[in-house]
Motif scaffolding. Structure first.
Motif, short mmCIF file in Angstrom:
data_model
loop_
_atom_site.label_atom_id
_atom_site.label_comp_id
_atom_site.label_asym_id
_atom_site.label_seq_id
_atom_site.Cartn_x
_atom_site.Cartn_y
_atom_site.Cartn_z
N TYR A 101 -30.26 -36.49 -18.88
CA TYR A 101 -31.31 -35.60 -18.37
C TYR A 101 -32.68 -36.23 -18.59
N ALA B 97 -33.31 -38.73 -16.01
CA ALA B 97 -33.62 -38.10 -14.72
C ALA B 97 -35.08 -37.69 -14.62
N SER C 39 -26.24 -43.31 -19.57
CA SER C 39 -27.28 -42.44 -18.99
C SER C 39 -27.69 -42.90 -17.60
N TYR D 185 -27.36 -40.82 -14.08
CA TYR D 185 -28.53 -40.50 -13.25
C TYR D 185 -28.35 -41.04 -11.83
N ASN E 202 -31.42 -35.96 -9.62
CA ASN E 202 -32.16 -34.94 -10.38
C ASN E 202 -31.33 -33.69 -10.65
#
Length: 372
Positions: free
Chosen positions: A15, A18, A233, A237, A242
């Motif tokens: 997150y 993102a 990660s 992403y 998003n």
């Protein structure tokens, strides 16, 4: 050592990627990984330079170098940090549990706080009564195994998404140049949290046959953790854009039995690691001036077990209250990483190193410490 680093923080890193952009996130992860190693290595250098090098804790080290006031601040920070890590685990466990029962339309249990808290108590209270950390060596190894299975399954799902969405490949080059500098505070805290290792660093050191070999282990640890965090990660992403949720495992489809099991395994692994995180703050509280002589006799044997376990249950009650009040898993761990972890893992080691090795370090080393 791996279980010390990998915890609830890795669930929020995608997150972060993102909202901050791939360019900023990859660069920031490398920098934070390097500074983490540099600062923890500095702490170990100080410990190795002490007369009682093989029998020293972080609190004692801070006391020897900076005095009682700094030691109290370090103890308070460890207390908040480790309890906070446990709260992060419990927030995730409760949010996933609620997510699962709501998805499967168990309406009487959906958003049922009492059910969530009672189930959490049933799992963690028995673990609270174990006093020797060595009994969790096996469960911790199992927890690491379950964590890697969870991360591998999430990556497998992300790869499936990438293969089914051709537009992702077109956008990859532009994503690598994303630097959303306004989100640095939101990235920094979670990245700090994910790299946290100081809380049980000296507990691990004390358990080693050759404590002076820990810096070499730490270097390898931080290197592969940095690579693992970035790959995990970044792929998430790239696959989800998003749409990455605050807790990445909640993006797995609950309609698939295999993917449904993955967050359950992660919850189990996190709860298996719960006693390891709780050990340092419990030891600090029980050895405080207020409680030490009420709980233990001169030989260190507990003489008042009822008071001991009542205190532990009170800690759990406070933790569950925070879990209930916390509306965002991501913002909670970001706060801990930005505030407590920065002080304990970056600031304090640099101040201690400058004082302990004053007159014995190069000008470049001194400038680097001040810069950090």
């Amino acid at each position: 050592m791996t279980k010390t680093f990998i915890g609830a923080g890795v669930l929020a890193l995608p997150y972060c990627f993102a909202i901050a952009g791939l360019g900023l996130s990859i660069t920031g992860s490398i920098i934070i990984g390097f500074i983490t190693y540099y600062c923890l290595k500095s702490l170990l250098d100080i410990a190795d330079d002490m007369p009682d090098a093989n029998d020293i804790s972080l609190q004692k080290l801070v006391y020897d170098v900076l005095g009682r006031g700094a030691m109290i601040s370090a103890e308070a920070s460890i207390l908040i940090m480790q309890i906070g890590a446990c709260i992060g685990i419990l927030i995730f466990a409760n949010q996933f549990l609620n997510h699962a029962v709501c998805q499967y339309q168990f309406y009487s249990l959906c958003n049922n706080v009492a059910f969530q808290l009672l189930l959490t108590l049933a799992i963690i209270v028995p673990l609270t009564f174990v006093n020797n950390l060595k009994y969790f060596a096996g469960p911790s190894m199992l927890a690491i195994f379950l964590v890697f299975i969870s991360m591998a399954a999430q990556t497998l799902y992300n790869v499936e998404l990438i293969q089914s969405g051709t537009h992702v490949h077109v956008d990859l080059s532009s994503k690598l140049t994303e630097f959303n500098f306004s989100t640095i505070p939101l990235f920094f805290g979670v990245a700090n949290y994910a790299f946290e290792g100081v809380g049980v660093l000296f507990s691990i050191r004390a358990s080693m046959e050759t404590p002076r070999s820990l810096p070499s282990l730490l270097k390898v640890q931080v290197l592969y953790m940095s690579i693992l965090y970035i790959l995990f990660s970044a792929i998430t992403y790239i696959a989800q854009g998003n749409k990455v949720p605050e807790i990445v495992l909640l993006s797995l489809p609950t309609s698939n039995g295999f993917y449904l099991m993955i967050p359950i395994l992660y919850v189990v692994s996190s709860l298996l690691g719960y006693p390891v995180h709780m050990y340092p703050p419990t030891a600090i509280i029980e050895s405080s001036r207020l409680l030490r002589y009420k709980l233990f006799d001169e030989t260190g044997t507990c003489k008042n077990p009822s008071l001991r376990y009542t205190i532990r249950l009170m800690i759990i009650a406070v933790m569950l209250l925070v879990v209930y009040l916390s509306k965002s898993f991501y913002l909670f761990i970001n706060f801990l990483g930005s505030f407590i972890f920065t002080y304990l893992e970056f600031l304090l080691p640099m101040v201690m190193y400058n004082k302990h090795f004053a007159g014995r370090m190069t000008r470049l080393r001194k400038m680097t410490n001040y810069f950090i």
